[in-house]
Design a protein around this motif. Sequence first.
Motif, PDB file in Angstrom:
ATOM      1  N   GLN A  82     -11.836   5.186  -0.649  1.00  0.00           N
ATOM      2  CA  GLN A  82     -10.627   4.635  -1.248  1.00  0.00           C
ATOM      3  C   GLN A  82     -10.308   3.221  -0.755  1.00  0.00           C
ATOM      4  O   GLN A  82      -9.394   2.575  -1.271  1.00  0.00           O
ATOM      5  CB  GLN A  82      -9.438   5.564  -0.989  1.00  0.00           C
ATOM      6  CG  GLN A  82      -9.526   6.869  -1.774  1.00  0.00           C
ATOM      7  CD  GLN A  82      -8.198   7.576  -1.876  1.00  0.00           C
ATOM      8  OE1 GLN A  82      -7.460   7.634  -0.894  1.00  0.00           O
ATOM      9  NE2 GLN A  82      -7.895   8.096  -3.054  1.00  0.00           N
ATOM     10  N   THR A 102      -3.294  14.615   2.142  1.00  0.00           N
ATOM     11  CA  THR A 102      -2.440  14.016   1.128  1.00  0.00           C
ATOM     12  C   THR A 102      -1.282  13.256   1.792  1.00  0.00           C
ATOM     13  O   THR A 102      -0.859  13.576   2.905  1.00  0.00           O
ATOM     14  CB  THR A 102      -1.875  15.082   0.183  1.00  0.00           C
ATOM     15  OG1 THR A 102      -1.202  16.093   0.959  1.00  0.00           O
ATOM     16  CG2 THR A 102      -2.985  15.718  -0.633  1.00  0.00           C
ATOM     17  N   LEU A 105       0.822  -1.208   0.000  1.00  0.00           N
ATOM     18  CA  LEU A 105       0.000   0.000   0.000  1.00  0.00           C
ATOM     19  C   LEU A 105       0.857   1.259   0.000  1.00  0.00           C
ATOM     20  O   LEU A 105       0.480   2.278  -0.597  1.00  0.00           O
ATOM     21  CB  LEU A 105      -0.931   0.007   1.209  1.00  0.00           C
ATOM     22  CG  LEU A 105      -2.128  -0.954   1.160  1.00  0.00           C
ATOM     23  CD1 LEU A 105      -3.022  -0.756   2.375  1.00  0.00           C
ATOM     24  CD2 LEU A 105      -2.942  -0.767  -0.136  1.00  0.00           C
ATOM     25  N   ASP A 147      -3.310  11.071  -5.580  1.00  0.00           N
ATOM     26  CA  ASP A 147      -4.762  11.070  -5.394  1.00  0.00           C
ATOM     27  C   ASP A 147      -5.198  10.368  -4.114  1.00  0.00           C
ATOM     28  O   ASP A 147      -6.399  10.348  -3.803  1.00  0.00           O
ATOM     29  CB  ASP A 147      -5.435  10.388  -6.592  1.00  0.00           C
ATOM     30  CG  ASP A 147      -5.177  11.139  -7.894  1.00  0.00           C
ATOM     31  OD1 ASP A 147      -5.004  12.377  -7.819  1.00  0.00           O
ATOM     32  OD2 ASP A 147      -5.138  10.491  -8.954  1.00  0.00           O
ATOM     33  N   THR A 148      -4.270   9.774  -3.387  1.00  0.00           N
ATOM     34  CA  THR A 148      -4.621   9.076  -2.149  1.00  0.00           C
ATOM     35  C   THR A 148      -4.969  10.094  -1.069  1.00  0.00           C
ATOM     36  O   THR A 148      -4.255  11.086  -0.885  1.00  0.00           O
ATOM     37  CB  THR A 148      -3.446   8.206  -1.665  1.00  0.00           C
ATOM     38  OG1 THR A 148      -3.041   7.337  -2.734  1.00  0.00           O
ATOM     39  CG2 THR A 148      -3.866   7.368  -0.459  1.00  0.00           C
ATOM     40  N   ARG A 149      -6.057   9.845  -0.354  1.00  0.00           N
ATOM     41  CA  ARG A 149      -6.505  10.772   0.684  1.00  0.00           C
ATOM     42  C   ARG A 149      -6.755  10.013   1.987  1.00  0.00           C
ATOM     43  O   ARG A 149      -7.205   8.857   1.972  1.00  0.00           O
ATOM     44  CB  ARG A 149      -7.794  11.488   0.264  1.00  0.00           C
ATOM     45  CG  ARG A 149      -7.627  12.443  -0.901  1.00  0.00           C
ATOM     46  CD  ARG A 149      -6.746  13.647  -0.506  1.00  0.00           C
ATOM     47  NE  ARG A 149      -6.569  14.585  -1.606  1.00  0.00           N
ATOM     48  CZ  ARG A 149      -5.593  14.510  -2.508  1.00  0.00           C
ATOM     49  NH1 ARG A 149      -4.712  13.504  -2.427  1.00  0.00           N
ATOM     50  NH2 ARG A 149      -5.496  15.408  -3.463  1.00  0.00           N
ATOM     51  N   TRP A 198      -3.015  -0.316   6.043  1.00  0.00           N
ATOM     52  CA  TRP A 198      -2.658   1.092   5.874  1.00  0.00           C
ATOM     53  C   TRP A 198      -2.179   1.695   7.197  1.00  0.00           C
ATOM     54  O   TRP A 198      -1.197   2.449   7.232  1.00  0.00           O
ATOM     55  CB  TRP A 198      -3.851   1.881   5.342  1.00  0.00           C
ATOM     56  CG  TRP A 198      -3.537   3.345   5.224  1.00  0.00           C
ATOM     57  CD1 TRP A 198      -3.814   4.328   6.124  1.00  0.00           C
ATOM     58  CD2 TRP A 198      -2.836   3.961   4.139  1.00  0.00           C
ATOM     59  NE1 TRP A 198      -3.330   5.536   5.673  1.00  0.00           N
ATOM     60  CE2 TRP A 198      -2.729   5.332   4.457  1.00  0.00           C
ATOM     61  CE3 TRP A 198      -2.296   3.494   2.945  1.00  0.00           C
ATOM     62  CZ2 TRP A 198      -2.100   6.244   3.607  1.00  0.00           C
ATOM     63  CZ3 TRP A 198      -1.664   4.405   2.095  1.00  0.00           C
ATOM     64  CH2 TRP A 198      -1.581   5.768   2.440  1.00  0.00           C
ATOM     65  N   ALA A 232      -7.937   0.112  -2.358  1.00  0.00           N
ATOM     66  CA  ALA A 232      -6.809  -0.423  -1.594  1.00  0.00           C
ATOM     67  C   ALA A 232      -6.950  -1.931  -1.430  1.00  0.00           C
ATOM     68  O   ALA A 232      -5.980  -2.680  -1.570  1.00  0.00           O
ATOM     69  CB  ALA A 232      -6.741   0.250  -0.226  1.00  0.00           C
ATOM     70  N   TRP A 256       1.774   1.800  -3.419  1.00  0.00           N
ATOM     71  CA  TRP A 256       0.569   2.082  -4.233  1.00  0.00           C
ATOM     72  C   TRP A 256       0.105   3.517  -4.066  1.00  0.00           C
ATOM     73  O   TRP A 256      -0.405   4.142  -5.005  1.00  0.00           O
ATOM     74  CB  TRP A 256      -0.526   1.104  -3.819  1.00  0.00           C
ATOM     75  CG  TRP A 256      -1.937   1.477  -4.198  1.00  0.00           C
ATOM     76  CD1 TRP A 256      -2.535   1.294  -5.408  1.00  0.00           C
ATOM     77  CD2 TRP A 256      -2.906   2.086  -3.344  1.00  0.00           C
ATOM     78  NE1 TRP A 256      -3.839   1.741  -5.373  1.00  0.00           N
ATOM     79  CE2 TRP A 256      -4.090   2.236  -4.108  1.00  0.00           C
ATOM     80  CE3 TRP A 256      -2.905   2.517  -2.027  1.00  0.00           C
ATOM     81  CZ2 TRP A 256      -5.247   2.810  -3.587  1.00  0.00           C
ATOM     82  CZ3 TRP A 256      -4.056   3.076  -1.499  1.00  0.00           C
ATOM     83  CH2 TRP A 256      -5.213   3.223  -2.274  1.00  0.00           C
ATOM     84  N   ALA A 257       0.269   4.061  -2.875  1.00  0.00           N
ATOM     85  CA  ALA A 257      -0.262   5.394  -2.590  1.00  0.00           C
ATOM     86  C   ALA A 257       0.352   6.439  -3.517  1.00  0.00           C
ATOM     87  O   ALA A 257       1.549   6.408  -3.818  1.00  0.00           O
ATOM     88  CB  ALA A 257       0.025   5.754  -1.134  1.00  0.00           C
ATOM     89  N   LEU A 282      -7.179   5.726   5.652  1.00  0.00           N
ATOM     90  CA  LEU A 282      -7.694   5.941   4.299  1.00  0.00           C
ATOM     91  C   LEU A 282      -9.161   6.326   4.354  1.00  0.00           C
ATOM     92  O   LEU A 282      -9.943   5.757   5.132  1.00  0.00           O
ATOM     93  CB  LEU A 282      -7.545   4.663   3.470  1.00  0.00           C
ATOM     94  CG  LEU A 282      -6.148   4.319   2.943  1.00  0.00           C
ATOM     95  CD1 LEU A 282      -6.177   2.949   2.277  1.00  0.00           C
ATOM     96  CD2 LEU A 282      -5.646   5.374   1.961  1.00  0.00           C
TER      97      LEU A 282
END
Length: 474
Positions: free
Chosen positions: A54, A95, A34, A41-43, A77, A58, A37-38, A50
Amino acid sequence: MSDSSPLPPVRLHPEAELARDALSTPLLTRAARLARWAGEDTRVDAGGGLVEEQLPAAASELGLTGDDAAACASEAWRVALDTGLVEIVDEEEGTVAAGADLALLTGSPQDVLGVWLTALETVLADASVPDLDDLVDALDEGGEVDLTSLDWDPQAEQEFLDGVLGNLYLLTVSEDGPGDGTVPLPALAASMIVPSDMGEPTNDVLEQVSDAMMRLDDQFRILEPIGLVAYRPVDEALMADTDEEPAAVVDETDVSRYGMVRLTPLGLYGLRSRLLEAGIAAPAVGDLADKGGDALLDGTAVFPPSAAQAETEQWLARREPLAAARELLGAARGGDQGAPLRRLRCQQALSLVGTVAEPALREVLDDPELGGLARVWLVERGFEDVPAPSQDMVFWLTVDTIAAQLAAEGNSEELQGLVEGLAQQHGGFFAAAWRVDHPATADVLEAMGRLHPDKKVAKEARKAAFKARSQQGG
């Protein structure tokens, strides 16, 4: 672990192997995935988790499906955040970016294990929290958790789990413990609930054990994905409604149905690290390999036999045999209370050294403390021209040997057999033994009086002990 006695030494796997184990644990693997991956656009929400919309993405990234997919992704996460694999860039915007510690997962074994230990603390904290359904039920009108309605004491829960894991660690490292085998969950729960001096447990105590088992079942399910334990959960059929028809015939005597757990090699490493962090002495085999002979003999004095041998083998492997023998003999001298046991450990260590050590043993033949030990070593290996010991040396070595056995094993059956044999072979043993110029003479004779089953012989031993103490001015 209420017992304050030293913990037996643990045999740890190499750090490189443990680091590979850590990287392959399901939870740390997911957390790292993860973190990579983040993106922009990850919030995350105000708590760093998370945002809900999202979580499906994930979970998909992790290949998770089913009702628990979102919860498992959320847990991974949180581990990534707590370990520094990801970090929050802007709290207001929510962010994130890859954390500086993400690079540690491709670093040294110590770097990897450091990340894993941080992840372990997160999971242990989670394991002490009540079930999610219970938390929802405890929410008041303002959305706050009412702890009083939960009957939940966070500190008590953490102490209970720490105690259970401490007992599991002790069982695993003990000489007569399961080792790599599993421990039944009922036995582990009982170790925390049933007093050691209780005979038949009461119904109330048994109910407490049953409740503890259910708590531990939930907790070990949480701890397994981080690699601390290997766990076989409680059979769901045991918790089914008794009015329901069982799906299949089950063996009521099968203890494994009630849960089986064992610490993994990684789990042993993790718990030992936590014990050391808490200031508890938790030795590991190999700790003494770079220390002097005095540290080896003193350190292994309290080790179980197999651990003492393993430690000694590692110590000897790093030294030239003749020099090692001389160092051990020098460290074995002394008239203090621990000296007899040091000499016993020295004798055991020298049994692992080859015949190349002969010169070192011949050098101490006239030493009043080491001469008897040296003669035994040389004769056992078939060397010739070994001078016979004097009677004084024989009696001194006998007292020294029994003193060492008392320190190592206490009033054991083996020592009782030795005492009986001595009294039988030497009719005038006690008449001569009280005169032996050894600091432990009186204590040894008193022990022989306790251990010998024949009342007449035991009385002789006690009288001799009295004479010895009077001679020593005690």
